[in-house]
Scaffold this motif. Sequence first.
Motif, PDB file in Angstrom:
ATOM      1  N   GLN A 144     -82.846 -59.717  55.373  1.00  0.00           N
ATOM      2  CA  GLN A 144     -84.085 -60.291  54.842  1.00  0.00           C
ATOM      3  C   GLN A 144     -85.113 -59.189  54.705  1.00  0.00           C
ATOM      4  N   SER A 145     -86.003 -59.356  53.774  1.00  0.00           N
ATOM      5  CA  SER A 145     -87.125 -58.436  53.681  1.00  0.00           C
ATOM      6  C   SER A 145     -88.316 -59.162  53.068  1.00  0.00           C
ATOM      7  N   VAL A 146     -89.481 -58.619  53.243  1.00  0.00           N
ATOM      8  CA  VAL A 146     -90.705 -59.296  52.827  1.00  0.00           C
ATOM      9  C   VAL A 146     -91.676 -58.319  52.176  1.00  0.00           C
ATOM     10  N   SER A 159     -78.380 -55.535  37.462  1.00  0.00           N
ATOM     11  CA  SER A 159     -78.700 -54.145  37.093  1.00  0.00           C
ATOM     12  C   SER A 159     -78.531 -53.223  38.292  1.00  0.00           C
ATOM     13  N   GLU A 160     -79.079 -53.652  39.403  1.00  0.00           N
ATOM     14  CA  GLU A 160     -79.011 -52.832  40.613  1.00  0.00           C
ATOM     15  C   GLU A 160     -77.557 -52.562  40.994  1.00  0.00           C
ATOM     16  N   LYS A 219     -83.542 -57.507  44.928  1.00  0.00           N
ATOM     17  CA  LYS A 219     -82.422 -56.629  44.568  1.00  0.00           C
ATOM     18  C   LYS A 219     -82.119 -55.632  45.674  1.00  0.00           C
ATOM     19  N   ILE A 220     -83.159 -55.171  46.365  1.00  0.00           N
ATOM     20  CA  ILE A 220     -82.918 -54.214  47.444  1.00  0.00           C
ATOM     21  C   ILE A 220     -82.266 -54.922  48.637  1.00  0.00           C
ATOM     22  N   ASP A 247     -88.186 -57.121  43.097  1.00  0.00           N
ATOM     23  CA  ASP A 247     -87.893 -55.824  43.717  1.00  0.00           C
ATOM     24  C   ASP A 247     -87.342 -56.007  45.120  1.00  0.00           C
TER      25      ASP A 247
END
Lengths: 277, 277, 277, 277
Positions: free
Chosen positions: D228-230, D95-96, D251-252, D248
Amino acid sequence: MPNLLLIQSPDEPGLIYKITAVLFAHGLNILRNDEFVEPEGNVFFMRTEFAGNPDAGALRGALAAALPPTARVRLADPRPRDVVVLVTKEHHCLSELLVRHAFGELNATIRAVVGNHEVLADLTGRFGIPFHYLPHAGRSRAAHEAEVLAVLADYRPDYVVLAKYMRILSPGFVAPYANRLVNIHHSFLPAFVGASPYAQAHARGVKIIGATAHFVNEQLDQGPIIAQSVIPIDHTQSAREMAQAGRDVEKIVLARALQLVFDEKVFVHRNKTVIFD
Amino acid sequence: MPNLLLIQSPDEPGLIYKITAVLFAHGLNILRNDEFVEPEGNVFFMRTEFAGNPDAGALRGALAAALPPTARVRLADPRPRDVVVLVTKEHHCLSELLVRHAFGELNATIRAVVGNHEVLADLTGRFGIPFHYLPHAGRSRAAHEAEVLAVLADYRPDYVVLAKYMRILSPGFVAPYANRLVNIHHSFLPAFVGASPYAQAHARGVKIIGATAHFVNEQLDQGPIIAQSVIPIDHTQSAREMAQAGRDVEKIVLARALQLVFDEKVFVHRNKTVIFD
Amino acid sequence: MPNLLLIQSPDEPGLIYKITAVLFAHGLNILRNDEFVEPEGNVFFMRTEFAGNPDAGALRGALAAALPPTARVRLADPRPRDVVVLVTKEHHCLSELLVRHAFGELNATIRAVVGNHEVLADLTGRFGIPFHYLPHAGRSRAAHEAEVLAVLADYRPDYVVLAKYMRILSPGFVAPYANRLVNIHHSFLPAFVGASPYAQAHARGVKIIGATAHFVNEQLDQGPIIAQSVIPIDHTQSAREMAQAGRDVEKIVLARALQLVFDEKVFVHRNKTVIFD
Amino acid sequence: MPNLLLIQSPDEPGLIYKITAVLFAHGLNILRNDEFVEPEGNVFFMRTEFAGNPDAGALRGALAAALPPTARVRLADPRPRDVVVLVTKEHHCLSELLVRHAFGELNATIRAVVGNHEVLADLTGRFGIPFHYLPHAGRSRAAHEAEVLAVLADYRPDYVVLAKYMRILSPGFVAPYANRLVNIHHSFLPAFVGASPYAQAHARGVKIIGATAHFVNEQLDQGPIIAQSVIPIDHTQSAREMAQAGRDVEKIVLARALQLVFDEKVFVHRNKTVIFD
């Protein structure tokens, strides 16, 4: 959504005991319970998820008898909320909501989208949602707001979401939707109130930008804050690039705020929120 | 600290080529190079770490010949910076700096601490640093500032650090330390300018608070921002608890900003910073 | 610290009602209440801050009568916790604890510091805390641990903090301090178990590193996690620079975890924590 | 996209000078320049955005003459990249990408979507993109991969994006797309390699979860990390709720990684990335 009991009351000793006694006497089992006492106003907030099949009238009556006379007691409606989304030209928040809605992740029904520009009609249509194009050009603010209010009246939404709706709303528009009108502001409020916050942030040379989802009240950008988030930036980013980066934050913050609101996790008290996350 | 060349210049084609040609001709090897062109002012910034033993005069001359006449060229002094720290009553930022200093992690020498209260004299003494107690009570602002400036004059610091120094400085104090006076402001500027930002943040019901390290200029809390950081908060925290939580952010942000400044990674241009991190 | 009631019990309907009924009957007023039901094990956790002067024996008796027979009920001791800190060579976590302790911010009393190296004796002495130098060189693990345990026995600490203590502890050391031994691990567990996590992180090219504070159990780095935090990194940082950057995270995470533990906000259940923050 | 020069070379003194001399001689003006020297392998990376109309052949020749013989020089194609997206059942990453693509924000053209399940065909069709349903049921891994490779061969994509494609790829599939196959892994690698990372994270009681976008190589989840993200989590979240919250982030992170890749900001060296962000 499970059974939900929402109570806001002047605080006094024994409130939790009195409330849980009523639930116990009605054979209802608490699944999750959150309380908070706002120390300044001495206000008690409680949100209780419970299992069982209550006689709503009897339960309300028993709670009213047990609580202070000014207590507000609400048994939340288990149906998804009805929502109308207002937009202008930017798609990212609307896209986020339409996609979540399409896959049953919003805990709400998007009844319609209203735009003062037409550019998002095509996107909205792809998801089978009615789009109402209500241009503001050539109309007075009052006349334009009356048209939007008329469309809203048709749908009778529980909540109105301003998904990058770039029009300032008059108090007369806001009043009937008190605590039911959610806006996403493209800055880390109260840092850059008003228009062009990214240009302001760029001019000031800040190292972090953010977004704020809040209820709208009569003063622009001054309503109760529901959720905020930030990202780091640096000198290499132009105001336009900051705006691009900010959009990812905006849409996630708006979606998270709406999830809290639609799940009845947000109490509003004066100009602040109490959130049982 | 390696050899450091710092250049700020009007931009023109070929600048990197011309500068690196000079370094190559002098037998100097680039270890790390950072450039940035500020598009609005068309200003070129370059920070170059290099190996080799340059004849500083010859190098400067060759660079001056190659660059526009208004370019500023600096060969950074490899010695640690001399610093004086100004404090009031709160210890956390001073503690952080004293501990880092004691273990050789500050890339600077703390020559002295000056307090308008005496409460931090004991802590400072434990680390063997001179403490000057200069109370402001019973003195005019001008008289008190003159006393502080006199102490500073003795130490001739490269930088003055305001480590929770809760006095507003007059332009006459700030001017001689332009871009050499670093403050930690206990909010996410420009959100809550001025005093009691945590009380302001609590009253506004924000969901994130932060801290800002910045150079001080003549307008309170308006100088170029060096570093910012934030933490999430919620309705359960009182203004006092927010202040407690904020202290951890403040001291880390201040320490990080000073590391950038002492490592000569910060250029100031107009009211913004260009940081080669 | 206010009066604190801590309950862990098999879940059953009406627990909150039964507990609050006892408190109400004893004239005690709830200031803050947190509950959680772990759905897998059907375990109920409750932490209650209350005002009033309870007869501890009578209160415990009434609660025991109201609750399931295997419920654990605890009235927390309002005195600050006694703590011994174990260190090796790195100062940053110890510095953080000593400074907070010196200014009354730790909610605990640091009774002593034990080091298997001597380098931190000077720092500890500056804050007037006894330092025990117990070198491990030339001793078996068992013999060295016996010496450390003997010092601990003298102080009878409520908690032992491993503030970058770089020795692996045997099960025999850990057992008597079950859920009372807090470690800071210099990685985002379980990403890089064991030694040299920064070297591992650098070799793997990760973009975020972190630190983990956890209770120690018999398996290295496998105990219940109390707090974690992270910072972004990039390719420009060497393993050594990552370690430097990581220290700021480590000390803040350890301090935050200890604050939660010392404030009795942490329940341990199986290998996980329930934290009422 | 501006003109882009990408160079990877053994390091030697004067490289920046030699490269910028060639650009200067060809009348090309550097808009942005980034260099990095990997100290372990002594490898030089440079990414240069420049203005002007180069004779590509002459420029390449002049650079080849100036650089070490094993240097790799690339003038990036200014056209948007061609991409095929592989999916299974989860929609959020697709979707993103579809939404960004529809509004011209992806710097790439999504030529087709391939799914081993059919559930995302409808979503893909709403955005006018071809969807190829290639079920794996009843086929050997080799046979299924051959079908997918055949579709890819038709589109000849520059990059293949695994947007929650829940099939393990064989080395024979991966090899022809070396450094052109981007995956989003639903964990903070290397914390929870393999399947069900949220269940693993829940079982371990971690306080932070994350997502990792990486190039795919022959070992599952071991390729070079791009982004990477957390997000923080706590004990109240079930594994299922953690998965929801994690989407969330996923996808970002995937969108950000692809932006870096499509903008040619990512160099791969051994098993790590050098990213000029």
